[in-house]
Design a protein around this motif. Sequence first.
Motif, PDB file in Angstrom:
ATOM      1  N   GLY A 118      12.301  11.480  -0.323  1.00 31.48           N
ATOM      2  CA  GLY A 118      11.406  12.207  -0.818  1.00 31.48           C
ATOM      3  C   GLY A 118       9.700  11.543  -0.766  1.00 31.48           C
ATOM      4  O   GLY A 118       8.974  12.512  -0.603  1.00 31.48           O
ATOM      5  N   ASP A 119       9.794  10.469  -0.896  1.00 33.74           N
ATOM      6  CA  ASP A 119       8.167   9.799  -0.845  1.00 33.74           C
ATOM      7  C   ASP A 119       8.349   8.181  -0.376  1.00 33.74           C
ATOM      8  O   ASP A 119       9.485   7.813  -0.480  1.00 33.74           O
ATOM      9  CB  ASP A 119       7.650  10.019  -1.899  1.00 33.74           C
ATOM     10  N   LEU A 120       7.038   7.690  -0.310  1.00 30.38           N
ATOM     11  CA  LEU A 120       6.997   6.497  -0.067  1.00 30.38           C
ATOM     12  C   LEU A 120       7.618   5.631  -1.163  1.00 30.38           C
ATOM     13  O   LEU A 120       8.407   4.399  -0.891  1.00 30.38           O
ATOM     14  CB  LEU A 120       5.588   5.710   0.180  1.00 30.38           C
ATOM     15  N   VAL A 121       7.590   5.826  -2.362  1.00 27.92           N
ATOM     16  CA  VAL A 121       8.049   4.845  -3.527  1.00 27.92           C
ATOM     17  C   VAL A 121       9.562   4.975  -3.435  1.00 27.92           C
ATOM     18  O   VAL A 121      10.191   4.125  -3.493  1.00 27.92           O
ATOM     19  CB  VAL A 121       7.489   5.586  -4.757  1.00 27.92           C
ATOM     20  N   GLY A 122      10.205   6.143  -2.927  1.00 28.18           N
ATOM     21  CA  GLY A 122      11.590   6.458  -2.869  1.00 28.18           C
ATOM     22  C   GLY A 122      12.098   5.594  -1.660  1.00 28.18           C
ATOM     23  O   GLY A 122      13.144   4.850  -1.951  1.00 28.18           O
ATOM     24  N   LEU A 123      11.321   5.480  -0.583  1.00 29.90           N
ATOM     25  CA  LEU A 123      11.488   4.455   0.375  1.00 29.90           C
ATOM     26  C   LEU A 123      11.711   2.949   0.032  1.00 29.90           C
ATOM     27  O   LEU A 123      12.603   2.387   0.320  1.00 29.90           O
ATOM     28  CB  LEU A 123      10.701   4.742   1.468  1.00 29.90           C
ATOM     29  N   ALA A 124      10.541   2.687  -0.695  1.00 31.22           N
ATOM     30  CA  ALA A 124      10.460   1.140  -1.038  1.00 31.22           C
ATOM     31  C   ALA A 124      11.478   0.979  -2.188  1.00 31.22           C
ATOM     32  O   ALA A 124      12.392  -0.061  -2.114  1.00 31.22           O
ATOM     33  CB  ALA A 124       8.957   0.901  -1.592  1.00 31.22           C
ATOM     34  N   GLU A 125      11.944   1.727  -3.051  1.00 28.66           N
ATOM     35  CA  GLU A 125      12.837   1.537  -4.057  1.00 28.66           C
ATOM     36  C   GLU A 125      14.382   1.472  -3.074  1.00 28.66           C
ATOM     37  O   GLU A 125      15.167   0.611  -3.593  1.00 28.66           O
ATOM     38  CB  GLU A 125      12.672   2.690  -5.223  1.00 28.66           C
ATOM     39  N   ARG A 126      14.611   2.559  -2.420  1.00 25.93           N
ATOM     40  CA  ARG A 126      15.815   2.334  -1.727  1.00 25.93           C
ATOM     41  C   ARG A 126      16.057   1.037  -1.054  1.00 25.93           C
ATOM     42  O   ARG A 126      17.139   0.467  -1.165  1.00 25.93           O
ATOM     43  CB  ARG A 126      15.718   3.418  -0.679  1.00 25.93           C
ATOM     44  N   PHE A 127      14.984   0.708  -0.329  1.00 23.27           N
ATOM     45  CA  PHE A 127      15.071  -0.603   0.690  1.00 23.27           C
ATOM     46  C   PHE A 127      15.162  -1.951  -0.450  1.00 23.27           C
ATOM     47  O   PHE A 127      15.689  -2.998  -0.128  1.00 23.27           O
ATOM     48  CB  PHE A 127      14.142  -0.739   1.758  1.00 23.27           C
TER      49      PHE A 127
END
Length: 104
Positions: free
Chosen positions: A37-46
């Motif tokens: 979805g977005d950069l925050v989503g990527l950071a949270e996932r990782f």
Amino acid sequence: MAITQRGEIDAVIGGETRTLCLTLGALAELESRLQAGDLVGLAERFSAGRVSARDLTAILGAGLRGGGNAITDDDLARFAIEGGLKGAAEIAARLLKATFGDAA
């Protein structure tokens, strides 16, 4: 040679030292491929610490392409990575830290 101020890292992949970087284009590729979805989503996932083999391939592939390497994910899947799965995870962690800082 990697320029750490630009978020680049060097890693030995396929017997060759390669530069990896999660450029904006590489991050957009990851957002789409991993449906984050977005950069925050990527950071949270990782930052959750749960990463699949598919995630590792996506992260390393995008990072390699962002670093100027003309390598497909299929090419990457055939390359030996020193340390095997653990080595691949360590490279991905270094790349994410270089990109997101301690949040990743």
